[in-house]
Design a protein around this motif. Sequence first.
Motif, PDB file in Angstrom:
ATOM      1  N   THR A 173       0.812  -1.227   0.000  1.00 16.20           N
ATOM      2  CA  THR A 173       0.000   0.000   0.000  1.00 16.20           C
ATOM      3  C   THR A 173       0.843   1.275   0.000  1.00 16.20           C
ATOM      4  N   THR A 174       2.171   1.142  -0.044  1.00 14.87           N
ATOM      5  CA  THR A 174       3.031   2.323   0.027  1.00 14.87           C
ATOM      6  C   THR A 174       3.486   2.812  -1.341  1.00 14.87           C
ATOM      7  N   GLY A 175       3.078   2.142  -2.385  1.00 13.97           N
ATOM      8  CA  GLY A 175       3.496   2.507  -3.732  1.00 13.97           C
ATOM      9  C   GLY A 175       4.377   1.432  -4.334  1.00 13.97           C
ATOM     10  N   TRP A 176       4.147   1.144  -5.598  1.00 14.96           N
ATOM     11  CA  TRP A 176       4.854   0.045  -6.245  1.00 14.96           C
ATOM     12  C   TRP A 176       6.357   0.285  -6.331  1.00 14.96           C
ATOM     13  N   GLU A 177       6.778   1.543  -6.371  1.00 11.40           N
ATOM     14  CA  GLU A 177       8.199   1.828  -6.466  1.00 11.40           C
ATOM     15  C   GLU A 177       8.957   1.283  -5.253  1.00 11.40           C
ATOM     16  N   ARG A 178       8.371   1.429  -4.082  1.00  6.90           N
ATOM     17  CA  ARG A 178       9.009   0.934  -2.862  1.00  6.90           C
ATOM     18  C   ARG A 178       9.078  -0.598  -2.877  1.00  6.90           C
ATOM     19  N   SER A 179       8.009  -1.246  -3.329  1.00  2.00           N
ATOM     20  CA  SER A 179       8.013  -2.709  -3.429  1.00  2.00           C
ATOM     21  C   SER A 179       9.076  -3.185  -4.413  1.00  2.00           C
ATOM     22  N   LEU A 180       9.175  -2.508  -5.536  1.00  2.00           N
ATOM     23  CA  LEU A 180      10.165  -2.875  -6.546  1.00  2.00           C
ATOM     24  C   LEU A 180      11.587  -2.679  -6.015  1.00  2.00           C
ATOM     25  N   SER A 181      11.804  -1.588  -5.320  1.00  2.00           N
ATOM     26  CA  SER A 181      13.112  -1.317  -4.723  1.00  2.00           C
ATOM     27  C   SER A 181      13.461  -2.376  -3.676  1.00  2.00           C
ATOM     28  N   PHE A 182      12.474  -2.777  -2.882  1.00  2.00           N
ATOM     29  CA  PHE A 182      12.708  -3.787  -1.855  1.00  2.00           C
ATOM     30  C   PHE A 182      12.996  -5.145  -2.497  1.00  2.00           C
ATOM     31  N   GLN A 183      12.339  -5.433  -3.617  1.00  2.32           N
ATOM     32  CA  GLN A 183      12.609  -6.669  -4.350  1.00  2.32           C
ATOM     33  C   GLN A 183      14.076  -6.695  -4.784  1.00  2.32           C
ATOM     34  N   ALA A 202      16.507  -5.156  -3.266  1.00  2.97           N
ATOM     35  CA  ALA A 202      17.297  -5.348  -2.045  1.00  2.97           C
ATOM     36  C   ALA A 202      17.366  -6.831  -1.672  1.00  2.97           C
ATOM     37  N   ILE A 203      16.267  -7.540  -1.854  1.00  2.00           N
ATOM     38  CA  ILE A 203      16.254  -8.986  -1.582  1.00  2.00           C
ATOM     39  C   ILE A 203      17.271  -9.674  -2.484  1.00  2.00           C
ATOM     40  N   ARG A 204      17.257  -9.301  -3.748  1.00  2.75           N
ATOM     41  CA  ARG A 204      18.190  -9.884  -4.713  1.00  2.75           C
ATOM     42  C   ARG A 204      19.638  -9.559  -4.324  1.00  2.75           C
ATOM     43  N   ARG A 205      19.891  -8.295  -3.956  1.00  4.36           N
ATOM     44  CA  ARG A 205      21.244  -7.886  -3.551  1.00  4.36           C
ATOM     45  C   ARG A 205      21.726  -8.644  -2.309  1.00  4.36           C
ATOM     46  N   ASP A 206      20.783  -8.964  -1.428  1.00  3.20           N
ATOM     47  CA  ASP A 206      21.142  -9.697  -0.207  1.00  3.20           C
ATOM     48  C   ASP A 206      21.368 -11.184  -0.474  1.00  3.20           C
ATOM     49  N   GLY A 207      21.200 -11.591  -1.726  1.00  6.44           N
ATOM     50  CA  GLY A 207      21.532 -12.946  -2.125  1.00  6.44           C
ATOM     51  C   GLY A 207      20.475 -13.994  -1.853  1.00  6.44           C
ATOM     52  N   LEU A 215       7.722 -12.490  -6.090  1.00  5.50           N
ATOM     53  CA  LEU A 215       7.384 -11.744  -7.309  1.00  5.50           C
ATOM     54  C   LEU A 215       5.882 -11.532  -7.495  1.00  5.50           C
ATOM     55  N   PRO A 216       5.030 -12.523  -7.192  1.00  5.09           N
ATOM     56  CA  PRO A 216       3.593 -12.232  -7.296  1.00  5.09           C
ATOM     57  C   PRO A 216       3.156 -11.056  -6.411  1.00  5.09           C
ATOM     58  N   THR A 217       3.783 -10.903  -5.249  1.00  3.78           N
ATOM     59  CA  THR A 217       3.442  -9.794  -4.359  1.00  3.78           C
ATOM     60  C   THR A 217       3.885  -8.462  -4.963  1.00  3.78           C
ATOM     61  N   VAL A 218       5.057  -8.441  -5.554  1.00  2.46           N
ATOM     62  CA  VAL A 218       5.539  -7.213  -6.194  1.00  2.46           C
ATOM     63  C   VAL A 218       4.626  -6.851  -7.366  1.00  2.46           C
ATOM     64  N   ILE A 219       4.257  -7.840  -8.181  1.00  8.34           N
ATOM     65  CA  ILE A 219       3.365  -7.568  -9.318  1.00  8.34           C
ATOM     66  C   ILE A 219       2.033  -7.022  -8.823  1.00  8.34           C
ATOM     67  N   ALA A 220       1.502  -7.590  -7.740  1.00  9.08           N
ATOM     68  CA  ALA A 220       0.229  -7.096  -7.196  1.00  9.08           C
ATOM     69  C   ALA A 220       0.344  -5.636  -6.773  1.00  9.08           C
ATOM     70  N   SER A 221       1.486  -5.234  -6.239  1.00 10.93           N
ATOM     71  CA  SER A 221       1.643  -3.829  -5.853  1.00 10.93           C
ATOM     72  C   SER A 221       1.742  -2.937  -7.078  1.00 10.93           C
ATOM     73  N   VAL A 222       2.303  -3.449  -8.162  1.00 11.93           N
ATOM     74  CA  VAL A 222       2.407  -2.682  -9.404  1.00 11.93           C
ATOM     75  C   VAL A 222       1.020  -2.425  -9.988  1.00 11.93           C
ATOM     76  N   VAL A 223       0.111  -3.380  -9.826  1.00 11.75           N
ATOM     77  CA  VAL A 223      -1.254  -3.204 -10.323  1.00 11.75           C
ATOM     78  C   VAL A 223      -1.892  -1.973  -9.698  1.00 11.75           C
ATOM     79  N   ARG A 224      -1.656  -1.772  -8.415  1.00 12.60           N
ATOM     80  CA  ARG A 224      -2.223  -0.599  -7.741  1.00 12.60           C
ATOM     81  C   ARG A 224      -1.713   0.698  -8.359  1.00 12.60           C
ATOM     82  N   GLY A 225      -0.503   0.676  -8.882  1.00 12.59           N
ATOM     83  CA  GLY A 225       0.074   1.860  -9.505  1.00 12.59           C
ATOM     84  C   GLY A 225      -0.176   1.917 -10.998  1.00 12.59           C
ATOM     85  N   SER A 226      -0.859   0.923 -11.532  1.00 15.10           N
ATOM     86  CA  SER A 226      -1.191   0.844 -12.952  1.00 15.10           C
ATOM     87  C   SER A 226       0.030   0.992 -13.860  1.00 15.10           C
TER      88      SER A 226
END
Length: 137
Positions: free
Chosen positions: A42-52, A54-59, A67-78
């Motif tokens: 609910t904080t905006g898809w950009e933050r979810s994408l950035s956090f995704q 960070a997960i990748r960077r943390d290995g 990824l389904p959760t990130v995509i769902a947040s992107v839907v809210r931002g169209s």
Amino acid sequence: VIAKYAGSKLWQNAMAVLDEMKAKNFQPWIECYNTVLSSLKTTGWERSLSFQEAIRRDGLAFDHYTLPTVIASVVRGSSWQVALSLLADIESTQHLPAEATRKSYSSAATSCTRGGRWDYSLAIVAQLLRKAIRVDE
């Protein structure tokens, strides 16, 4: 602790707990990251994408929820372009269970529809049908 903060939408506190765990040389599990990710929807898809990222960077390897959760947040931002990019990421790196695949594709199709790209939305639904995965109504 992370789930308590994330459940109450105190995502900043949940992220701080993750940071503290890493500072003490304790690598959080992917489930910890996913809990924070869920609170970011609910904080905006950009933050979810950035956090995704960070997960990748943390290995950590994404699981059936990430990824389904990130995509769902992107839907809210169209942002249908980002949704399609994430869908390609799923295709190239993930072997998701059918339910997670259905949710990801359905969310991406919804994002394309909201963005006025019915052609992409229909193509996504056709992909689901070719994969013999039930389509959302």
